[in-house]
Design an enzyme around this catalytic site. Structure first.
Site, mmCIF file in Angstrom:
data_model
loop_
_atom_site.group_PDB
_atom_site.id
_atom_site.type_symbol
_atom_site.label_atom_id
_atom_site.label_comp_id
_atom_site.label_asym_id
_atom_site.label_seq_id
_atom_site.Cartn_x
_atom_site.Cartn_y
_atom_site.Cartn_z
ATOM 1 N N GLY A 147 0.797 -1.218 0.000
ATOM 2 C CA GLY A 147 0.000 0.000 0.000
ATOM 3 C C GLY A 147 0.824 1.259 0.000
ATOM 4 C CE LYS A 193 6.980 0.235 4.053
ATOM 5 N NZ LYS A 193 5.924 -0.368 4.910
ATOM 6 C CG ASP A 242 -3.202 -3.022 8.058
ATOM 7 O OD1 ASP A 242 -4.214 -3.735 7.886
ATOM 8 O OD2 ASP A 242 -2.464 -2.659 7.118
#
Length: 833
Positions: free
Chosen positions: A498, A516, A620
């Site tokens: 995401g 990332k 999450d």
């Protein structure tokens, strides 16, 4: 078409040419772009550089122009570059297309002269680049003898580089010429250097030199004359900086060939004259012992600022290469022993030392060299000094906007009336061409685009990050990350989520990392980036992924983690692209391995919920956010949606946060996340581990679509073994499976108050692991939580693989109740229930 033809004819009459520039082909090729003659239509060659008139580029908006018939100057330099200037009435910028990332020199030239009612010496303005202030509250003296040139060294790792000019009040800004060019030597400066304070050498090294913008304030040829080098840098004599002329003598100039590329210096490090001249200690002038004498230079610097100091050495005084080594001092304090022949045994082999030096509040910096008693030749020398100041960050806008263009005034010196008429016509057509071009692509070729803005102030970047104001030691320069990933080589791409793409990288120290990189096409962005950095910079735990560093440079947002060789937990359970079939490529995790992974993940979540920072809710939890290292140790990852405790006002929001299939049903009713919401999500993960299927699948049978509902359905039937991963058939102790099913069922209770804490979950899972490893005869109906059975299965002496007393928060051991003794007492209490 007629206008275009007329424009071509006009260029032919004026003999205007659009230059083409070659990219750097090798380290030995001198740069050929960008060199801009501002406010001019003329191309000027100067010292091997071709300065192109910015009016030739057709890449800016011009409101009006004015001309003067003569420029009176007493300059001893070539003034052809300084007969024109560009004036800015509003905040404006020059934008450069960057095709080669790396270390650049940027020079901004100012030469004030008068044109009618306009005197450039009246200008009052700021200059910035990226988020650094290059010149603040800047005024220039009316000095017609020589131009003022400000030189900066910086790393550019973006496709656009902009220099912004912002007038102060009702004043204006101006610029005479601009240079932006890539250094041929991309190893020009290291990112990590020794740090020197006014009291001496620090125990800490300075990291992140390449992420700074450096302003040259001194460049001195010690013992030599004024000269220029191959990169058009000006070196001046050191006479005015010597504190005691009697302490030093000028070396005999070296007439031989220098041995470059032996001790680290090359042809671009300095001019030959710097290395062929020097000052040596004058032993005859010492009134006392020669061992106590020094040569000292004093340089004016900004108070309480950091500086990159480069000291140049070349042994042109010794007869033998091992004869000379001596001491270096800052502010009278010893910092280093200098051995200029430690790498090779060659004389006349140039080298330089780079150091980060902090200044005190005196406004000057003392640099000294002196002899050592253990040196065969008790002397000392120095060839050159460069001092560059670290620029401070600026609140000025650092990204070119696409708003309306401001009016730009051009002062033209020494232009005849006929030529001026032609120029005005050229500007008219170029303006038309530019406006049409701006409707599509922004920029012409690889040349700079000039931008003007109608506003004189900005509120700052819309995405300005709050972490810039924090003193976090995890910040990494973009260049280091690019080197680690081979400039984000697609071959090193290992995943995508995401936030953006994830690359495998190797740092300079050999550490393998996961990088990332934010992608604007993905839904997550700055808030998630900031949260991840802020959370992981405060906490450390064996079962939480460690943040190695982060980068918020230019428009990049990058997170660097420890590399987890075995990927995500989901990778080992099923192929997420399949509906109900398992992937034949996945590894076979035993039931013992799966239990240990669940226990480790639970420990990581328990620590988050109980840490001294007020408790952190992950928000999450899912199988893709549980990563495995080479030993299959589980670590919870991805804290972009995390919040600190249920009282955080941001926990109550309109937008739904989390992943479908894992979200707490209670959250949909209250939009309030609590630790028990993480517990619910973890319950879904437990069923994923057991059944090896996604949380949500498309199925003709409604009861099979949602894993949580499906698992509880079979758990209530007492037939959970019917839906387990076929790879586990015959591998699970029935008692262990029963306890595991009960644990998942408790986690998935509809009312959060009825769910266990993560500490309870850890205990139950540890118990399930004990049951799996201990063969005990039991009746099928016997309750696994009774005290009778607890007596049959004694607790171990210590909780295996707990390690929570190694948890660090802000460098200190966490004082929560997760120590062995605290946990052990709670386990005994829980066992009695």
């Amino acid at each position: 078409m007629e206008k275009l033809h007329f424009l071509m004819v006009l260029f032919s009459l004026l003999n205007l040419q659009f230059p083409s520039f070659l990219l750097l082909s090798s380290a030995s090729t001198l740069p050929s772009k960008y060199f801009i003659n501002c406010g001019s239509v003329s191309n000027i060659s100067l010292s091997g550089r071709k300065f192109v008139g910015d009016l030739n580029l057709g890449s800016f908006s011009v409101g009006s122009s004015s001309a003067i018939s003569d420029v009176t100057t007493n300059s001893s330099t070539d003034t052809s570059l300084y007969q024109t200037a560009r004036i800015f009435k509003n905040q404006s910028s020059f934008d450069f297309d960057i095709t080669d990332f790396g270390i650049y020199y940027v020079r901004v030239h100012f030469f004030p002269f008068s044109s009618g009612r306009t005197n450039l010496a009246d200008a009052h303005f700021d200059v910035s680049a990226f988020n650094f202030s290059l010149l603040s509250d800047f005024r220039i003296k009316d000095n017609s003898n020589s131009p003022l040139i400000k030189e900066y060294l910086l790393t550019i790792n973006a496709t656009k580089f902009s220099i912004h000019f912002t007038p102060r009040g009702k004043s204006f800004a101006f610029v005479s010429a601009i240079e932006v060019f890539l250094l041929p030597d991309q190893e020009f400066v290291s990112d990590e250097l020794d740090l020197i304070t006014p009291s001496g050498l620090s125990n800490h090294r300075y990291h992140g030199v390449r992420s700074q913008v450096l302003l040259t304030i001194h460049r001195v040829d010690v013992g030599g004359p004024q000269n220029n080098d191959s990169l058009w840098r000006n070196w001046i004599p050191d006479d005015e900086y010597l504190l005691s002329r009697e302490s030093a003598k000028t070396c005999v100039p070296y007439e031989g060939t220098l041995n470059y590329d032996v001790n680290g210096a090359n042809n671009y490090s300095a001019s030959d004259l710097v290395y062929k001249t020097c000052r040596e200690l004058n032993l005859d002038s010492s009134k006392g012992s020669s061992n106590s004498s020094k040569i000292t230079w004093r340089f004016g610097v900004s108070s309480r600022a950091k500086h990159l100091v480069r000291l140049h050495f070349c042994d042109i005084i010794s007869k033998n290469a091992s004869d000379v080594f001596f001491n270096l001092y800052f502010y009278g304090n010893f910092t280093h022993m200098i051995s200029t022949n430690k790498i090779s045994d060659l004389l006349a082999a140039p080298l330089y030392y780079d150091l980060v030096v902090e200044s005190d509040d005196s406004g000057y910096m003392d640099i000294s060299v002196g002899p050592r008693q253990d040196s065969k030749n008790k002397t000392a020398y120095l060839n050159g000094v460069e001092i560059m100041e670290f620029m401070k960050e600026s609140s000025l806008v650092d990204v070119p906007g696409n708003g309306n263009r401001s009016r730009v005034f051009v002062i033209v010196g020494t232009v005849c009336g006929v030529a001026f008429v032609f120029i005005v016509i050229v500007l008219f057509f170029l303006g038309i061409k530019y406006k049409k071009a701006k409707q599509g692509d922004d920029g012409v070729g690889s040349w700079p685009v000039f931008h003007g803005k109608d506003t004189t102030s900005r509120k700052g970047r819309a995405n300005a990050s709050s972490i810039r104001s924090l003193n976090l030691k995890l910040k990494m320069p973009l260049l280091e990350i690019q080197n680690a990933t081979h400039n984000f080589d697609p071959k090193l791409l290992i995943g995508e989520g995401g936030f953006g793409k994830v690359y495998k990288g190797t740092l300079q120290n050999g550490m393998t990392v996961a990088v990332k990189r934010s992608d604007s096409k993905h839904g997550q962005g700055l808030p998630e980036f900031e949260t991840e950095v802020l959370v992981l910079s405060k906490i450390r735990h064996r079962h939480l992924v460690s943040l190695i560093g982060y980068c918020e440079e230019r428009s990049e947002m990058i997170l660097v983690y420890e590399f987890m060789e075995k990927g995500t937990l989901r990778d080992h359970l099923y192929d997420q692209n399949e509906k109900s079939k398992r992937s034949s490529k996945r590894s076979k995790l035993s039931w013992k391995q799966r239990l240990e992974i669940c226990i480790g993940s639970a420990k990581g979540l328990h620590y988050l919920h109980t840490c001294s920072h007020g408790g952190i809710i992950h928000r999450d939890v899912k199988s893709t956010n549980i990563l495995l290292n080479k030993n299959y140790v589980a670590k919870v990852a991805d804290f972009g949606l995390s919040r600190s405790g249920p009282n955080d006002p941001d926990n109550c929001s309109v937008g739904i946060k989390g992943s479908f299939g894992y979200m707490d049903p209670e959250y949909f009713r209250s939009l309030q996340f609590t630790e028990k919401s993480d517990v619910y999500s973890f319950g879904v993960v437990l069923l994923e581990v057991l059944c090896a299927r996604p949380a949500i699948v498309n199925s003709t049978k409604r009861e099979e679509m949602n894993l949580a509902e499906w698992g509880i359905l079979w758990q209530n039937k007492g037939q959970l073994e019917n839906i387990i991963d076929p790879l586990l058939v015959g591998d699970i102790n029935p008692d262990s499976l029963r306890k595991f099913g009960e644990t998942a069922e408790k986690c998935l209770k509809g009312d959060g108050a009825n769910r266990p804490t993560m500490l309870d979950v850890i205990w139950d899972l540890e118990y399930a692991l004990q049951l799996h490893q201990t063969a005990v005869h039991r009746e099928p109906h016997e309750d696994t939580t009774t005290n009778a059975f607890f007596v049959e299965l004694p607790l171990p002496d210590s909780i295996p693989d707990w390690e929570d007393n190694d948890l660090l928060i802000g460098g200190e051991v966490d004082g929560s109740d997760t120590t062995d003794s605290g946990v052990f007492s709670q386990l005994r209490i829980d066992a009695a229930r």
